[in-house]
Design a protein around this motif. Structure first.
Motif, PDB file in Angstrom:
ATOM      1  N   ARG A  62       0.811  -1.224   0.000  1.00 45.23           N
ATOM      2  CA  ARG A  62       0.000   0.000   0.000  1.00 45.23           C
ATOM      3  C   ARG A  62       0.847   1.279   0.000  1.00 45.23           C
ATOM      4  N   VAL A  63       2.179   1.112   0.034  1.00 44.15           N
ATOM      5  CA  VAL A  63       3.051   2.286   0.098  1.00 44.15           C
ATOM      6  C   VAL A  63       3.010   3.072  -1.205  1.00 44.15           C
ATOM      7  N   ARG A  64       3.134   2.390  -2.328  1.00 45.71           N
ATOM      8  CA  ARG A  64       3.117   3.100  -3.612  1.00 45.71           C
ATOM      9  C   ARG A  64       1.786   3.797  -3.856  1.00 45.71           C
ATOM     10  N   PRO A  65       0.626   3.181  -3.582  1.00 48.03           N
ATOM     11  CA  PRO A  65      -0.644   3.915  -3.720  1.00 48.03           C
ATOM     12  C   PRO A  65      -0.714   5.162  -2.842  1.00 48.03           C
ATOM     13  N   LEU A  66      -0.091   5.122  -1.664  1.00 47.22           N
ATOM     14  CA  LEU A  66      -0.058   6.319  -0.825  1.00 47.22           C
ATOM     15  C   LEU A  66       0.682   7.457  -1.534  1.00 47.22           C
ATOM     16  N   ARG A  67       1.797   7.124  -2.178  1.00 46.10           N
ATOM     17  CA  ARG A  67       2.534   8.146  -2.918  1.00 46.10           C
ATOM     18  C   ARG A  67       1.699   8.672  -4.081  1.00 46.10           C
ATOM     19  N   ARG A  68       0.946   7.764  -4.696  1.00 44.87           N
ATOM     20  CA  ARG A  68       0.099   8.199  -5.814  1.00 44.87           C
ATOM     21  C   ARG A  68      -0.986   9.155  -5.335  1.00 44.87           C
ATOM     22  N   LEU A  69      -1.520   8.915  -4.149  1.00 42.67           N
ATOM     23  CA  LEU A  69      -2.556   9.803  -3.606  1.00 42.67           C
ATOM     24  C   LEU A  69      -2.013  11.207  -3.339  1.00 42.67           C
ATOM     25  N   ARG A  70      -0.730  11.296  -3.006  1.00 40.91           N
ATOM     26  CA  ARG A  70      -0.154  12.622  -2.787  1.00 40.91           C
ATOM     27  C   ARG A  70      -0.089  13.424  -4.089  1.00 40.91           C
ATOM     28  N   ARG A  71       0.129  12.693  -5.198  1.00 44.65           N
ATOM     29  CA  ARG A  71       0.229  13.380  -6.490  1.00 44.65           C
ATOM     30  C   ARG A  71      -1.138  13.607  -7.121  1.00 44.65           C
ATOM     31  N   GLN A  72      -2.073  12.639  -6.889  1.00 48.40           N
ATOM     32  CA  GLN A  72      -3.397  12.695  -7.525  1.00 48.40           C
ATOM     33  C   GLN A  72      -4.439  13.050  -6.466  1.00 48.40           C
ATOM     34  N   VAL A  73      -4.868  14.265  -6.464  1.00 48.17           N
ATOM     35  CA  VAL A  73      -5.842  14.713  -5.459  1.00 48.17           C
ATOM     36  C   VAL A  73      -7.219  14.168  -5.819  1.00 48.17           C
ATOM     37  N   ILE A  74      -7.828  13.437  -4.870  1.00 48.18           N
ATOM     38  CA  ILE A  74      -9.176  12.893  -5.049  1.00 48.18           C
ATOM     39  C   ILE A  74     -10.090  13.592  -4.050  1.00 48.18           C
ATOM     40  N   ASN A  75     -11.123  14.256  -4.553  1.00 50.12           N
ATOM     41  CA  ASN A  75     -11.956  15.061  -3.654  1.00 50.12           C
ATOM     42  C   ASN A  75     -12.831  14.200  -2.757  1.00 50.12           C
ATOM     43  N   ALA A  76     -13.340  14.811  -1.702  1.00 47.24           N
ATOM     44  CA  ALA A  76     -14.134  14.097  -0.693  1.00 47.24           C
ATOM     45  C   ALA A  76     -15.423  13.536  -1.273  1.00 47.24           C
ATOM     46  N   ASP A  77     -15.993  14.214  -2.264  1.00 46.46           N
ATOM     47  CA  ASP A  77     -17.234  13.736  -2.868  1.00 46.46           C
ATOM     48  C   ASP A  77     -17.015  12.408  -3.586  1.00 46.46           C
ATOM     49  N   THR A  78     -15.899  12.274  -4.282  1.00 44.75           N
ATOM     50  CA  THR A  78     -15.581  11.011  -4.969  1.00 44.75           C
ATOM     51  C   THR A  78     -15.410   9.884  -3.962  1.00 44.75           C
ATOM     52  N   ILE A  79     -14.731  10.171  -2.870  1.00 38.99           N
ATOM     53  CA  ILE A  79     -14.536   9.157  -1.828  1.00 38.99           C
ATOM     54  C   ILE A  79     -15.872   8.755  -1.220  1.00 38.99           C
ATOM     55  N   ALA A  80     -16.763   9.727  -0.989  1.00 41.48           N
ATOM     56  CA  ALA A  80     -18.082   9.429  -0.423  1.00 41.48           C
ATOM     57  C   ALA A  80     -18.885   8.532  -1.362  1.00 41.48           C
ATOM     58  N   ARG A  81     -18.833   8.802  -2.671  1.00 43.56           N
ATOM     59  CA  ARG A  81     -19.551   7.955  -3.631  1.00 43.56           C
ATOM     60  C   ARG A  81     -18.973   6.536  -3.643  1.00 43.56           C
ATOM     61  N   HIS A  82     -17.650   6.442  -3.521  1.00 43.93           N
ATOM     62  CA  HIS A  82     -17.017   5.119  -3.491  1.00 43.93           C
ATOM     63  C   HIS A  82     -17.453   4.336  -2.249  1.00 43.93           C
ATOM     64  N   LEU A  83     -17.466   4.989  -1.092  1.00 42.98           N
ATOM     65  CA  LEU A  83     -17.875   4.326   0.134  1.00 42.98           C
ATOM     66  C   LEU A  83     -19.329   3.878   0.053  1.00 42.98           C
ATOM     67  N   GLN A  84     -20.179   4.698  -0.546  1.00 47.50           N
ATOM     68  CA  GLN A  84     -21.581   4.325  -0.706  1.00 47.50           C
ATOM     69  C   GLN A  84     -21.713   3.108  -1.608  1.00 47.50           C
ATOM     70  N   ALA A  85     -20.918   3.073  -2.676  1.00 49.62           N
ATOM     71  CA  ALA A  85     -20.977   1.929  -3.603  1.00 49.62           C
ATOM     72  C   ALA A  85     -20.542   0.655  -2.924  1.00 49.62           C
ATOM     73  N   THR A  86     -19.506   0.720  -2.078  1.00 54.47           N
ATOM     74  CA  THR A  86     -19.040  -0.486  -1.399  1.00 54.47           C
ATOM     75  C   THR A  86     -20.093  -0.975  -0.379  1.00 54.47           C
ATOM     76  N   GLN A  87     -20.770  -0.058   0.276  1.00 52.87           N
ATOM     77  CA  GLN A  87     -21.809  -0.453   1.242  1.00 52.87           C
ATOM     78  C   GLN A  87     -23.020  -1.091   0.554  1.00 52.87           C
ATOM     79  N   LEU A  88     -23.295  -0.636  -0.653  1.00 51.35           N
ATOM     80  CA  LEU A  88     -24.419  -1.205  -1.402  1.00 51.35           C
ATOM     81  C   LEU A  88     -24.053  -2.499  -2.121  1.00 51.35           C
ATOM     82  N   GLY A  89     -22.772  -2.870  -2.083  1.00 47.01           N
ATOM     83  CA  GLY A  89     -22.337  -4.094  -2.738  1.00 47.01           C
ATOM     84  C   GLY A  89     -22.184  -3.961  -4.245  1.00 47.01           C
ATOM     85  N   SER A  90     -21.959  -2.765  -4.725  1.00 45.19           N
ATOM     86  CA  SER A  90     -21.813  -2.566  -6.169  1.00 45.19           C
ATOM     87  C   SER A  90     -20.352  -2.378  -6.569  1.00 45.19           C
ATOM     88  N   LEU A  91     -19.435  -2.719  -5.664  1.00 40.41           N
ATOM     89  CA  LEU A  91     -18.007  -2.708  -5.985  1.00 40.41           C
ATOM     90  C   LEU A  91     -17.364  -3.932  -5.354  1.00 40.41           C
TER      91      LEU A  91
END
Length: 418
Positions: free
Chosen positions: A389-418
């Motif tokens: 998980r170290v390399r993905p952490l470095r990627r997150l520093r370079r690629q900013v992902i907004n909170a709304d995208t993360i919220a949609r992802h979390l909702q999808a995982t809770q609904l079982g669609s990911l």
């Protein structure tokens, strides 16, 4: 049957027989696998699939309900697989008080009945479903194992019959179980859009092996605690009872627990057919209904979070993603490195305990070395998992992902669609 064959060839000493068995087994294993590597080629259409990252692949596999149920059952029932094979010679000699040759005969009855029953199981699976076969086979394992507990000196014919009865289920796990694995992988493809046979096969085969080691080592440690004397012609009644308990009742109880877990397995033949229809709809760019959750699943390329971002976010737990959304990426990074270092230290420490517990090979060290080695292996596995998980952490520093995208992802995982 090999010990009996070697005895027939004039090799009477048990240690010499074991030496030649090891030579034959290792040579045959290496030659067979070498032949497979030389002659079997990967299907050409698989080459263009691309790779699925391991860490998010594990997380998505665990969100797959059929996989969770079957995987948990696999871990529990891995122990009963090895205990009877380990304890059969002791059961034959000290409980039945029978000649050593009966070990091979009991095994032959077990394996031969499994071969005879396989066509019947396949027909039952076609008529009543694979889960029915699984549960029926588990019932045979439970009742047959329990029946062996009530046998005693001279009950050779009865034990031969019970081994034939228990053997009826021996081939189910290799054939029908493998077909059920394929159904689970199809369900994962409906959820993720990826065909991940290799990752699922690795998970099913590697993790339960951690259960096989205590299954082989702990029974011997228990026998040593109750007074077992190696190679003695007669053991105490307490030792004989312990052998019988370990050989018969412990596997029966664990198989019963595995059966109770599989009772909640949600995939039927009808649901699997719906899954295959859903995969076909996704290939056409259309939405499909998840037959287990009832949720509508858009094709992977049309979901609320694009595929590349979704796989990146799945390197992290829900709690970590909420921290990232709140701007605390540094805290997540610290947590990942803490896991890596703590797991590596635990692995090294437990390995040291295992080495220190073995003073010499003339005395029984008990269960501590085996348990420490298992713990060291699990800790090393955790360290490598988090290191991924170290390399993905470095990627997150370079690629900013907004909170709304993360919220949609979390909702999808809770609904079982990911």
């Amino acid at each position: 049957m090999l010990p009996n064959v070697l005895t027939g060839l004039g090799i009477e000493d048990a240690r010499e027989r074991m030496f030649w068995q090891s030579i034959i087994y290792v040579a045959t294993y290496l030659l067979a696998n070498g032949w497979f590597l030389l002659t079997i080629r990967e299907r050409p259409e698989f080459a263009g699939r691309g790779q699925v990252p391991l860490v998010p692949g594990v997380r998505r596999a665990w969100r797959n309900k059929p996989f969770r149920i079957m995987f948990t059952s696999h871990i529990i029932t891995a122990i009963p697989i090895v205990i009877p094979a380990t304890m059969l010679p002791f059961y034959t000699e000290y409980v039945l008080q029978a000649d050593e040759q009966w070990v091979g005969i009991f095994l032959l009855a077990y394996l031969f009945s499994g071969l005879l029953a396989l066509p019947v199981w396949i027909m039952v699976a076609a008529a009543k479903g694979k889960l029915t076969v699984w549960l029926s086979a588990s019932f045979i394992a439970v009742t047959g194992g329990a029946a062996l507990f009530f046998m005693g000196p001279g009950d050779i014919r009865e034990v031969l019959f019970i081994n034939f009865y228990v053997g009826l289920q021996s081939a189910v796990w290799l054939f029908v179980g493998g077909a059920m694995h394929a159904d689970v992988i199809d369900y994962d493809e409906l959820q993720t859009g990826k065909q991940r046979e290799a990752q699922f096969a690795a998970l099913w085969n590697i993790i339960p092996k951690f259960a096989l080691i205590p299954g082989a080592a702990i029974p011997f440690a228990i026998l040593g605690m109750v007074g077992y004397v190696p190679n003695a012609p007669v053991q105490t009644d307490e030792v004989a009872f312990t052998i019988k308990f370990l050989y018969a009742l412990v596997p029966a109880m664990l198989n019963a627990l595995g059966l109770s877990i599989m009772w909640w397995y949600p995939l039927s033949e009808k649901r699997h057919a719906k899954i295959r229809e859903g995969v076909a709809l996704h290939a056409k760019g259309e939405s499909a209904i998840d037959p287990i959750t009832g949720q509508s699943l858009p094709p992977p390329g049309q979901r609320s979070v694009d595929e590349d971002t979704a796989w990146l976010l799945d390197y992290f737990s829900g709690r970590e993603l909420r921290q990232i959304a709140a701007g605390r990426l540094g805290r997540v990074t610290l947590g990942v490195w803490t896991w890596i270092l703590a797991s590596a230290a635990a692995s090294a420490g437990l390995l040291s305990v295992a080495v220190a517990a073995i003073d010499n090979l003339e005395t029984d060290p008990g269960p501590i070395p085996s348990l420490a080695i298992i713990g060291a292996g699990l800790a090393l596995t955790a360290a490598l998992f988090h290191l991924g998980r170290v390399r993905p952490l470095r990627r997150l520093r370079r690629q900013v992902i907004n909170a709304d995208t993360i919220a949609r992802h979390l909702q999808a995982t809770q609904l079982g669609s990911l």
